[in-house]
Design a protein around this motif. Structure first.
Motif, PDB file in Angstrom:
ATOM      1  N   SER A   4     -28.709  30.423   4.299  1.00  9.77           N
ATOM      2  CA  SER A   4     -27.749  29.357   4.632  1.00  9.77           C
ATOM      3  C   SER A   4     -26.501  29.568   3.811  1.00  9.77           C
ATOM      4  CB  SER A   4     -28.297  27.986   4.264  1.00  9.77           C
ATOM      5  OG  SER A   4     -29.402  27.680   5.035  1.00  9.77           O
ATOM      6  N   PRO A   5     -25.357  29.784   4.440  1.00 10.32           N
ATOM      7  CA  PRO A   5     -24.131  29.906   3.648  1.00 10.32           C
ATOM      8  C   PRO A   5     -23.963  28.638   2.813  1.00 10.32           C
ATOM      9  CG  PRO A   5     -23.679  30.078   6.015  1.00 10.32           C
ATOM     10  CD  PRO A   5     -25.125  29.778   5.874  1.00 10.32           C
ATOM     11  N   ASN A   6     -23.631  28.777   1.578  1.00  9.07           N
ATOM     12  CA  ASN A   6     -23.518  27.632   0.689  1.00  9.07           C
ATOM     13  C   ASN A   6     -22.205  26.903   0.932  1.00  9.07           C
ATOM     14  OD1 ASN A   6     -23.214  25.893  -1.422  1.00  9.07           O
ATOM     15  ND2 ASN A   6     -24.215  27.244  -2.879  1.00  9.07           N
ATOM     16  N   GLN A   7     -22.285  25.785   1.633  1.00 11.89           N
ATOM     17  CA  GLN A   7     -21.042  25.085   1.984  1.00 11.89           C
ATOM     18  C   GLN A   7     -20.332  24.494   0.784  1.00 11.89           C
ATOM     19  OE1 GLN A   7     -20.701  22.282   5.096  1.00 11.89           O
ATOM     20  NE2 GLN A   7     -20.749  23.835   6.696  1.00 11.89           N
ATOM     21  N   ILE A   8     -21.100  24.215  -0.272  1.00 10.37           N
ATOM     22  CA  ILE A   8     -20.426  23.678  -1.455  1.00 10.37           C
ATOM     23  C   ILE A   8     -19.462  24.719  -1.999  1.00 10.37           C
ATOM     24  CG2 ILE A   8     -20.739  22.920  -3.833  1.00 10.37           C
ATOM     25  CD1 ILE A   8     -23.315  21.593  -2.987  1.00 10.37           C
ATOM     26  N   ALA A   9     -19.965  25.954  -2.129  1.00 14.23           N
ATOM     27  CA  ALA A   9     -19.100  27.017  -2.634  1.00 14.23           C
ATOM     28  C   ALA A   9     -17.944  27.274  -1.673  1.00 14.23           C
ATOM     29  CB  ALA A   9     -19.915  28.281  -2.846  1.00 14.23           C
ATOM     30  N   ARG A  10     -18.256  27.237  -0.377  1.00 16.05           N
ATOM     31  CA  ARG A  10     -17.190  27.478   0.600  1.00 16.05           C
ATOM     32  C   ARG A  10     -16.149  26.347   0.579  1.00 16.05           C
ATOM     33  NH1 ARG A  10     -20.708  27.857   5.556  1.00 16.05           N
ATOM     34  NH2 ARG A  10     -18.863  28.239   6.821  1.00 16.05           N
ATOM     35  N   ALA A  11     -16.629  25.124   0.361  1.00 19.75           N
ATOM     36  CA  ALA A  11     -15.706  23.996   0.306  1.00 19.75           C
ATOM     37  C   ALA A  11     -14.705  24.179  -0.826  1.00 19.75           C
ATOM     38  CB  ALA A  11     -16.479  22.702   0.128  1.00 19.75           C
ATOM     39  N   LEU A  12     -15.191  24.717  -1.971  1.00 25.12           N
ATOM     40  CA  LEU A  12     -14.298  24.956  -3.096  1.00 25.12           C
ATOM     41  C   LEU A  12     -13.204  25.944  -2.717  1.00 25.12           C
ATOM     42  CD1 LEU A  12     -16.443  25.163  -6.321  1.00 25.12           C
ATOM     43  CD2 LEU A  12     -14.552  23.620  -5.831  1.00 25.12           C
ATOM     44  N   ASN A  71     -18.114  19.362  14.064  1.00 25.00           N
ATOM     45  CA  ASN A  71     -18.667  20.015  12.873  1.00 25.00           C
ATOM     46  C   ASN A  71     -18.482  19.212  11.577  1.00 25.00           C
ATOM     47  OD1 ASN A  71     -20.189  22.145  11.992  1.00 25.00           O
ATOM     48  ND2 ASN A  71     -18.397  23.321  11.303  1.00 25.00           N
ATOM     49  N   LEU A 112     -22.211  22.347  -8.099  1.00 30.78           N
ATOM     50  CA  LEU A 112     -22.536  23.759  -8.261  1.00 30.78           C
ATOM     51  C   LEU A 112     -23.187  24.013  -9.615  1.00 30.78           C
ATOM     52  CD1 LEU A 112     -19.587  25.826  -6.816  1.00 30.78           C
ATOM     53  CD2 LEU A 112     -21.983  25.903  -6.150  1.00 30.78           C
ATOM     54  N   ARG A 139     -26.188  21.440   1.165  1.00 34.42           N
ATOM     55  CA  ARG A 139     -26.943  21.284  -0.070  1.00 34.42           C
ATOM     56  C   ARG A 139     -27.216  19.824  -0.390  1.00 34.42           C
ATOM     57  NH1 ARG A 139     -28.018  25.895   0.511  1.00 34.42           N
ATOM     58  NH2 ARG A 139     -27.329  27.689  -0.702  1.00 34.42           N
ATOM     59  N   MET A 187     -32.931  33.710  -4.846  1.00 35.23           N
ATOM     60  CA  MET A 187     -32.088  33.164  -3.780  1.00 35.23           C
ATOM     61  C   MET A 187     -31.490  34.284  -2.930  1.00 35.23           C
ATOM     62  SD  MET A 187     -29.534  30.080  -3.899  1.00 35.23           S
ATOM     63  CE  MET A 187     -28.036  30.013  -2.922  1.00 35.23           C
ATOM     64  N   ASP A 196     -33.682  33.667   6.408  1.00 34.59           N
ATOM     65  CA  ASP A 196     -33.434  32.248   6.113  1.00 34.59           C
ATOM     66  C   ASP A 196     -32.260  32.062   5.153  1.00 34.59           C
ATOM     67  OD1 ASP A 196     -33.847  29.567   6.509  1.00 34.59           O
ATOM     68  OD2 ASP A 196     -35.290  29.358   4.884  1.00 34.59           O
ATOM     69  N   LYS A 208     -19.665  15.785   9.198  1.00 34.68           N
ATOM     70  CA  LYS A 208     -20.758  14.848   8.998  1.00 34.68           C
ATOM     71  C   LYS A 208     -20.210  13.590   8.330  1.00 34.68           C
ATOM     72  CE  LYS A 208     -21.997  18.559   8.390  1.00 34.68           C
ATOM     73  NZ  LYS A 208     -21.927  19.642   7.434  1.00 34.68           N
ATOM     74  N   SER A 249     -14.454  19.919   2.934  1.00 34.59           N
ATOM     75  CA  SER A 249     -15.896  19.682   2.776  1.00 34.59           C
ATOM     76  C   SER A 249     -16.565  19.365   4.111  1.00 34.59           C
ATOM     77  CB  SER A 249     -16.137  18.515   1.814  1.00 34.59           C
ATOM     78  OG  SER A 249     -15.608  17.315   2.364  1.00 34.59           O
ATOM     79  N   GLU A 282     -26.998  23.576   4.566  1.00 36.13           N
ATOM     80  CA  GLU A 282     -25.700  24.148   4.192  1.00 36.13           C
ATOM     81  C   GLU A 282     -24.929  23.252   3.241  1.00 36.13           C
ATOM     82  OE1 GLU A 282     -23.020  25.418   7.070  1.00 36.13           O
ATOM     83  OE2 GLU A 282     -24.344  26.889   7.967  1.00 36.13           O
TER      84      GLU A 282
END
Lengths: 332, 332
Positions: free
Chosen positions: A46-54, A89, B54, B115, A1, A44, A91, A59, B113
């Motif tokens: 992609s910043p991991n938004q799940i980790a960033r959301a934490l 931004n 995660l 996921r 990754m 390629d 969803k 979210s 992003e």
């Protein structure tokens, strides 16, 4: 990754710089930003938004609960919610409650688990107490829930008034209103209130026939047809004007009149409510109806929720009533 | 914030036991499970799915990209995707591409992003190469992308065949087909192929008029009306039967004929494609059309994607072609 380190290496900058670009924090020169974005694209990343959301505790997901996303009015509302959300931004997670209290409750649970930032609630089966327990920002459509839950709706009272006035001005002497179920206190009930008040003011005899609450069949035209035949047909001869609480019902009534050789508008005048896409496309007849603008309603629902999410401290609950207008068609 | 430790304390069990219940792993007695669930409810604990995603590398989110969620056909498709997803514990993220390649590309980036576990792709503006770069499971609607991306569609070839045959059997001698844009290779183009083949087989003179690609206006009935007036009206006198590639177009053609005193079906016969909710509700006229079942298509799209996600190793790409049928109405 691929990791943030690989991006830094590719771009020839520090990991901190990459992190700043991704999180949009601190000063970054235009050229540096471009270099980092180019590197991200090249490998390629992609910043991991799940980790960033934490980390950020946001979210950027909004839950949208509707009775039935296939119904033309809600389909239009959802689209306009989504368009506004995308620009900011966010969803949307779409949920169909099908007017079942249990499904609605399940969805609220699922949305809490997914840590959505807030919920737009257009379905109205659960008790208000259930919503008060939800700790997330909520905006409701067409229902007053509590002082801390803002609502958005069309001006149902004015809509009912101008629909009824229009029938009276068109010469009607005996009026009928077909309402939705009146046992849950939702804002569209104001249409019936306005109808009664306006008839009384003009000393016009009137009656209200209430549609029963029908589960799982929200969008089925067939049900409106059956309802007209079983609950309305026998009494119809007494009236020369009918205000229907939605367009689907108004159309079913028109078709019934046509089949039974009741001339519309000469003998019977019909006004609907919604002016949804079905009504706009329909050429024969062009329904006379009250337009509640799904585009504005969708935007207001979404912008109110985004304000609540992004300004937790400063936000004061602000209800929004959107103007309606009479669209004159061929049925009056 | 309430934690798993608080649940364990409330239930009088170990943290491991609570974790087992939440993650549905290892053996848990019925009574213990009940005790834990009761404790979770009592202190309003929601397992944090972001954190669990995660660990588990599954988010239970599916991206659904459509050209326009307000269009009656897509509104129905989306609803049925969502109903199937809900039954399998997935939720859907809804995205409107509005047939803009840039927006579609943005959405794919956003979905990566977030996921999502996979994408249902019903929009068709981007080059196929762009999709091949996406590492997530994808199912496409109505388009063959690659051997590793399964597709779901209705039997467009048979649909085009039975529509054309029906016009010929109804006595038509000169046939017109109004197709969608044919420059992108999508499965609905098979409707035009079938039309041509069937006309040739029966030695019937024919013509195909191709609709241009119109951005941002996918669901606007007005655009179909304008298209009929500008591109079709002048040639219409030459034909006694028209197969339209969708119902909205067929309805616009019917309205044009009516306005211009062309008797339908006596002088001009019209067949559509879709049998979407608008067509089903419409009583005058009842369109003759080819039904592609949005409920089955939605379920197949979602079930194929869930299979790909949950059986990464064993899954063999499996395309699905759903049967169509002729619905005889009043326009033939």
């Amino acid at each position: 990754m691929v990791s943030i380190k690989d991006v830094a290496k590719e771009a020839g900058v520090s990991v901190t710089t990459v992190s700043r670009v991704i999180n949009n924090r601190g000063y970054i020169g235009k050229e540096t930003r471009k270099k980092v974005e180019k590197a991200m694209a090249a490998i390629d990343y992609s910043p991991n938004q799940i980790a960033r959301a934490l980390q950020r505790s946001q979210s950027y997901l909004l839950g949208v609960i509707v009775p039935d996303s296939e119904h033309p009015f809600f389909a239009e509302l959802i689209k306009n919610i989504e368009l506004f959300a995308y620009q900011h931004n966010y969803k949307i997670l779409l949920c169909n409650s099908l007017d079942e209290a249990e499904k609605e409750a399940n969805y609220i649970g699922m949305l809490k688990e997914n840590r959505v930032d807030g919920i737009i609630m257009c379905s109205q089966t659960l008790d208000i107490e259930e919503y008060k327990k939800v700790k997330l920002p909520i905006v409701s459509f067409d229902r007053i829930m509590s002082n801390s839950i803002p609502y958005v709706g069309s001006d149902n009272l004015n809509g009912g008034t101008i629909a009824t006035q229009h029938l009276i001005e068109s010469g009607c002497k005996q009026l009928l209103h077909i309402s939705g179920p009146l046992d849950i206190d939702v804002l569209p009930n104001r249409r019936a209130d306005a109808f009664k008040l306006t008839c009384m003011k003009h000393e016009i005899p009137f009656k209200v026939i209430e549609q029963e609450y029908s589960r799982k069949a929200f969008s089925l035209y067939k049900n409106y047809e059956t309802f007209i035949e079983e609950q309305v047909a026998d009494e119809l001869a007494k009236y020369d004007g009918v205000f229907c609480s939605n367009d689907m019902l108004a159309y079913a009534l028109y078709i019934h009149a046509k089949k039974n050789n009741i001339p519309v508008p000469d003998q019977l005048k019909i006004v609907g409510y919604d002016y949804m896409s079905f009504t706009r496309i329909l050429q024969d007849p062009k329904l006379t109806t009250i337009k509640q603008p799904a585009d504005r309603l969708g935007r207001e629902l979404c912008s109110t929720l985004v304000k609540m999410i992004e300004d937790k401290e400063g936000y004061k609950p602000n209800n929004t009533i959107v103007d309606v207008e009479l669209i004159k068609g061929d049925t009056t």
